[in-house]
Design an enzyme around this catalytic site. Structure first.
Site, PDB file in Angstrom:
ATOM      1  N   GLY A 287       1.010  -1.269   0.042  1.00  0.00           N
ATOM      2  CA  GLY A 287      -0.375  -0.398  -0.316  1.00  0.00           C
ATOM      3  C   GLY A 287       0.486   1.633   0.263  1.00  0.00           C
ATOM      4  N   GLY A 288       2.176   1.419   0.652  1.00  0.00           N
ATOM      5  CA  GLY A 288       2.556   2.215   0.153  1.00  0.00           C
ATOM      6  C   GLY A 288       3.194   2.896  -0.900  1.00  0.00           C
ATOM      7  N   SER A 342       2.344  -8.129   8.985  1.00  0.00           N
ATOM      8  CA  SER A 342       3.328  -7.992   9.287  1.00  0.00           C
ATOM      9  C   SER A 342       4.598  -8.186   9.157  1.00  0.00           C
ATOM     10  CB  SER A 342       3.601  -6.894  11.224  1.00  0.00           C
ATOM     11  OG  SER A 342       4.484  -6.991  11.407  1.00  0.00           O
ATOM     12  N   ALA A 364       9.552  -3.852  -0.288  1.00  0.00           N
ATOM     13  CA  ALA A 364       9.137  -2.632   0.195  1.00  0.00           C
ATOM     14  C   ALA A 364       8.605  -2.229   1.386  1.00  0.00           C
ATOM     15  CB  ALA A 364       8.203  -2.394  -1.380  1.00  0.00           C
ATOM     16  N   LYS A 410      20.231   6.431   1.530  1.00  0.00           N
ATOM     17  CA  LYS A 410      20.099   6.793   2.787  1.00  0.00           C
ATOM     18  C   LYS A 410      20.822   5.690   4.009  1.00  0.00           C
ATOM     19  CE  LYS A 410      16.435   9.884   3.127  1.00  0.00           C
ATOM     20  NZ  LYS A 410      16.276  10.004   1.617  1.00  0.00           N
ATOM     21  N   VAL A 456       8.649  16.500  -0.576  1.00  0.00           N
ATOM     22  CA  VAL A 456       8.416  17.560  -0.647  1.00  0.00           C
ATOM     23  C   VAL A 456       7.770  18.872  -1.180  1.00  0.00           C
ATOM     24  CG1 VAL A 456      11.191  17.726   0.565  1.00  0.00           C
ATOM     25  CG2 VAL A 456      11.196  18.478  -1.888  1.00  0.00           C
ATOM     26  N   GLU A 550      18.803  13.944   9.134  1.00  0.00           N
ATOM     27  CA  GLU A 550      19.014  14.742   8.180  1.00  0.00           C
ATOM     28  C   GLU A 550      20.300  14.902   7.961  1.00  0.00           C
ATOM     29  OE1 GLU A 550      16.418  16.871   5.394  1.00  0.00           O
ATOM     30  OE2 GLU A 550      16.135  17.707   7.562  1.00  0.00           O
TER      31      GLU A 550
END
Length: 631
Positions: A287-288, A342, A364, A410, A456, A550
């Site tokens: 669902g992402g 899960s 994912a 990241k 963003v 960040e």
């Protein structure tokens, strides 16, 4: 008078039309005879008057039968005027017949003249009212420029003639052969005329109708238009119009993909099909943002069965409904199965994989929001590291052929728990590759995707609509961007190229300075930036400082052992990793630290792993800091 006619009720309007025609038909007969005899006082005896009366009454009956009084005058089309001409032709025949029966001395040539006088007297007022109403309504519409005088631009101009919002003012086109021409009543100007036109006529919007222009050319044009004071909107793509997804007049804001994007490399069909066509495919985190697009792309390759695995009930419902619609549209026979669950429940995962005989998994499911994971360290590690491990162990036990981990940029020299946990997940799969060879593991790293839940772009768009300010964490922060469909297609293709333990890195193109992106979005909205030099600007930029964990710059690779592949947008990196016993030992210690909620131990173990984790400052975990404060 015009307002009275426009606002009158339908019965009143019909009565006025009938009354006018009752006068206009005899007047047309009189004019026809006057023109025939060349005098303003032609001889009108009783037989001619009788023929005129019969013709008038029968013509009104014909008009009623043809539905002319049901037509709304302001919206009369060419077809309505064709019907009017037919009615007048029948009226001329009626006049000829009635003059025969009444023995009226009516020259035959006057019947032809009557057709034209009647059409003039009956059609002109209708045409006049339609024209006046159109002009009045268009006067209220906002004038806009259309960039592109090609087929799509002309179609857009035609579509906007019926719009309640926009009025096409002129075309802008780079083709010198079209410049200074008039197309559908609109003059074609060059791009150099934009500033003069907007200043003189106070035009605030420009609509892009660029047809099949490449993304690179579109990007270059939009960059140029950001220097103007216009709000830039765009017409739907030709493909969307042809497929029925959109209508030509549905203009929208410029997609940031047009500003940041690049021309996509056509996906290699054999790589897309290899692990999907006629296979049982499962996507975790279905669902992402990325998971749902992987499901869409996978479905189009016609797997035997597509299994959606998702923890969030509504997200699962939403993607299932969308995929069922996609399945129906493309007449596919893939069986779609939606399963709540899960990735931290290994036994359930193994049961699912065995039951459905899953062959390909795209993993994912993960917590990806950097500050959120910084504030919830244990759950972030549980979901990202152990969710991946349990899912991988279940895949091995159930005999899954291929397991593709969706990773992140990241994970490269991470400065936050989220990145470190994703790099740890990669280490787990690399170690499992050495332990066994039945299930092939590989991982794919890429940067930010446009339109994802954490992007963003939607945040900036909302802030602009709210009147600002736009919040940016740091003036120099940069990010790589890719569209979700391109990223998902490349994940599938990279997964098909894996030989075991591969770390694939997607070519993200040029890095984007977030401050520049924000400024361009302001200008594309037809607004100006509010600064010390421009205190009367519309939208202010505010710098809020880097968030916990960040980075200023994202990296995609570790080390220098980077190699290309057969695909121009996919590279592979050779990474340092541990043996399975070493990895297993770390996992057991990490599991105990998570179970005992020892956040400092969890972070120390992430630092101990060869993940190049560079911890920044104190840990901002909410529960840890609250428990410290209470003691």
């Amino acid at each position: 008078m015009i307002d009275f006619l426009l606002n009158a009720s339908r019965p009143v309007k019909r009565s006025i039309s009938v009354f006018y025609d009752l006068l206009a038909i005899p007047a047309a007969i009189y004019l026809a005879l006057a023109l025939r005899y060349g005098t303003a006082t032609p001889q009108l005896d009783g037989s001619i008057l009788a023929a005129a009366l019969i013709t008038t009454l029968l013509t009104l009956a014909v008009f009623i039968r043809l539905g002319l009084y049901r037509a709304v005058v302001r919206f009369m089309t060419g077809q309505a005027f064709t019907t009017l001409a037919l009615g007048i032709a029948i009226s001329a025949i009626t006049l000829a017949s009635s003059s025969f029966f009444t023995h009226a001395n009516l020259p035959r040539s006057s019947l032809i003249i009557y057709f034209f006088t009647a059409f003039t007297l009956l059609g002109t007022p209708r045409l006049f009212i339609r024209s006046v109403v159109t002009q009045l309504s268009k006067a209220k519409c906002e004038p806009v420029l259309i960039y592109g005088a090609g087929q799509q631009g002309v179609a857009l101009a035609n579509a906007l003639t019926g719009s309640d919002h926009y009025r096409p003012f002129a075309f802008i086109d780079d083709d010198s052969k079209k410049q200074n021409m008039n197309i559908h009543g609109l003059k074609v100007h060059s791009a150099s005329d934009i500033e003069n036109i907007t200043d003189h006529y106070h035009i605030k919007k420009i609509l892009l109708a660029l047809g099949r222009t490449s993304i690179a050319e579109r990007k270059q044009l939009i960059e140029k238009l950001t220097e103007s004071k216009l709000e830039v909107l765009t017409a739907p793509s030709v493909n969307d119009i042809i497929s029925g997804k959109a209508r030509i007049e549905e203009v929208r804001e410029v997609e940031i993909e047009d500003l940041l994007g690049r021309d996509c490399v056509n996906p290699r069909t054999e790589l897309l099909k290899n692990n999907l066509h006629n296979k049982v495919v499962l996507v975790t985190g279905a669902g992402g943002s990325i998971g749902s697009e992987l499901c869409r792309q996978a479905l189009l390759q016609q797997p035997k069965q597509l299994i959606l695995f998702e923890l969030n009930e509504y997200s699962l419902y939403a993607i299932e409904q969308e995929l069922q619609q996609l399945k129906s549209t493309h007449h596919l026979d893939t069986d779609i199965v939606s399963i709540l669950g899960s990735v931290q429940k290994q036994n359930r995962l193994e049961t699912i994989f065995r039951t459905f005989r899953v062959q390909t998994i795209y993993h994912a499911a993960a917590y990806k929001h950097v500050p959120m994971v910084e504030h919830n360290v244990v759950e972030g590690v549980r979901n990202n590291v152990f969710g991946t491990w349990y899912c991988a162990e279940a895949a091995i036990a159930a005999g899954v052929e291929r397991f593709v981990l969706v990773s992140t940029d990241k994970a490269v020299r991470p400065t936050n728990v989220m990145g470190a946990s994703k790099r740890f997940s990669e280490l787990v799969l690399q170690a499992l590759t050495e332990r066994q060879s039945d299930t092939l593991f590989c991982m794919v790293r890429f940067g930010n995707v446009l339109g994802s839940s954490g992007s963003v772009v939607p945040l900036f768009r909302k802030q602009i609509k709210d009147g600002g300010p736009i919040t940016v964490t740091h003036p120099d922060i940069i990010r790589y961007f890719m569209t979700i469909p391109e990223a998902s297609q490349l994940v599938i293709q990279a997964g098909a190229m894996g030989k075991g333990g591969d770390v694939f890195v997607l070519d993200m193109g040029e890095p984007v300075k977030i401050t520049s992106l924000a400024k361009k979005m302001i200008r594309l909205s037809g607004l100006s930036e509010k600064t010390e030099q421009n205190p009367h600007g519309d939208i202010e930029l505010q710098f809020t400082g880097l968030r916990p964990g960040e980075k200023l710059y994202e990296e995609l690779l570790i080390g220098d052992n980077v190699e290309g592949t057969d695909h121009p947008r996919i590279m592979t990196a050779n990474e340092v990793h541990l043996s399975w016993p070493e990895t297993h030992n770390l996992l057991n210690r990490l599991d105990k630290a998570c179970h005992d909620f020892k956040v400092e131990d969890v972070i120390n173990l992430l630092l101990e792993a060869p993940a190049a984790y560079d911890k920044q400052g104190e840990c901002p975990d909410w529960v840890l800091n609250a428990s410290k404060a209470s003691h």
